[in-house]
Design an enzyme around this catalytic site. Sequence first.
Site, mmCIF file in Angstrom:
data_model
loop_
_atom_site.group_PDB
_atom_site.id
_atom_site.type_symbol
_atom_site.label_atom_id
_atom_site.label_comp_id
_atom_site.label_asym_id
_atom_site.label_seq_id
_atom_site.Cartn_x
_atom_site.Cartn_y
_atom_site.Cartn_z
ATOM 1 N N LYS A 1 0.651 -1.439 0.170
ATOM 2 C CA LYS A 1 0.233 0.018 -0.132
ATOM 3 C C LYS A 1 0.511 1.010 0.067
ATOM 4 C CE LYS A 1 -3.824 -1.888 2.405
ATOM 5 N NZ LYS A 1 -4.194 -2.380 3.438
ATOM 6 N N GLN B 1 -4.658 -1.441 9.427
ATOM 7 C CA GLN B 1 -4.816 -2.932 9.090
ATOM 8 C C GLN B 1 -4.712 -3.523 10.107
ATOM 9 O OE1 GLN B 1 -3.520 -2.995 5.990
ATOM 10 N NE2 GLN B 1 -3.908 -5.312 6.341
ATOM 11 N N ASP C 1 -11.685 3.220 4.082
ATOM 12 C CA ASP C 1 -11.593 1.458 3.527
ATOM 13 C C ASP C 1 -13.392 1.327 3.313
ATOM 14 O OD1 ASP C 1 -9.145 -0.216 3.582
ATOM 15 O OD2 ASP C 1 -9.165 -0.429 5.874
#
Length: 297
Positions: A54, A98, A121
């Site tokens: 990422k 994460q 997200d």
Amino acid sequence: MAAERIDGKAFAEKLRARVGEAAARFEQAAGRKAGLAVVLVGEDPASDVYVRAKGKATHAAGMNGFEHRLPADVSQDELLALVDRLNADGAVDGILVQLPLPGHLDDQAVIAAIDPDKDVDGFHVTNAGRLAVGQGGFVPCTPLGCMMLLTDRLGDLSGLEAVVIGRSNIVGKPMAQLLLDANATVTIAHSRTKDLAGVVRRADIVVAAVGRAEMVKADWLKPGATVIDVGINRLPPAEGEAKGRLVGDVDYGPASGVASAITPVPGGVGPMTIAVLLRNTLVAAHRNAGLAPPEGL
Ligand code: NDP
């Protein structure tokens, strides 16, 4: 005739290139780069690989990537304090924590602490709610990527029968919502569904998001169906292999003899996820800077 292989890798590369161009225009207009903060707790090797990928992709698209690595024994309060600082930081447009977090931390409480307008997200309950009522919040990256592949291939989805196998908050449910918004007739199947093969056989569009290697068989598919395989499963290593092969939730070879189009694993849905994350971050940056949404994304 063999199904068309839906090349998610190539689609994702094009999307990333468009994001890169739009990121350069953003920098000109806003006088700063768009920024994505990624928080990693502990040293899980798989999470580490995702976070590095990422970060690399963020820089390659001409955006700032801010990586925050915290020790596995960090307290919930310390993690929440970091999220608060990132919420307040004007250089940070998107925040991604994460998952999964180590067991002593509460995933839901941490997600709830993220400013919904930085929740690229799309996991915050506010964004799930916005999606449910059609208010245009951030949509989780994997299902949005699946939707881009589907509309690129099929155009208008109105009236098509879609079956989503899996009902997780990060894939199955938002996927079903997106298909419904596109006027498909949507069924969500899960582990308690009776006659799963019979349900799947009705579908013009099948999205498999289960996590069971090659579960969806060729004879479950309606001839000509479009199949999106979200699953990522590693088979046990065969003789002489160090690592087992990666396969999806669909039995790809035989299924491609029945479907009209199908995503491979790897190289299908997987590459879309990071590309959509970059796209969501750039959209967040425009909103945070009070600019009109970027075009063509
Ligand atoms: P979850 O484990 O959260 O959800 C799996 C879903 O599958 C559940 O709803 C479960 O039903 C359902 N299920 C399990 N067994 C069966 C069965 N035998 N028949 C029908 N349904 C079943 O997984 P995720 O949604 O997080 O992920 C799904 C897959 O997608 C995984 O392989 C994951 O690795 C992959 N993935 C890939 C991404 C990418 O970038 N390509 C991103 C995210 C995930 P129930 O609710 O009843 O338990």
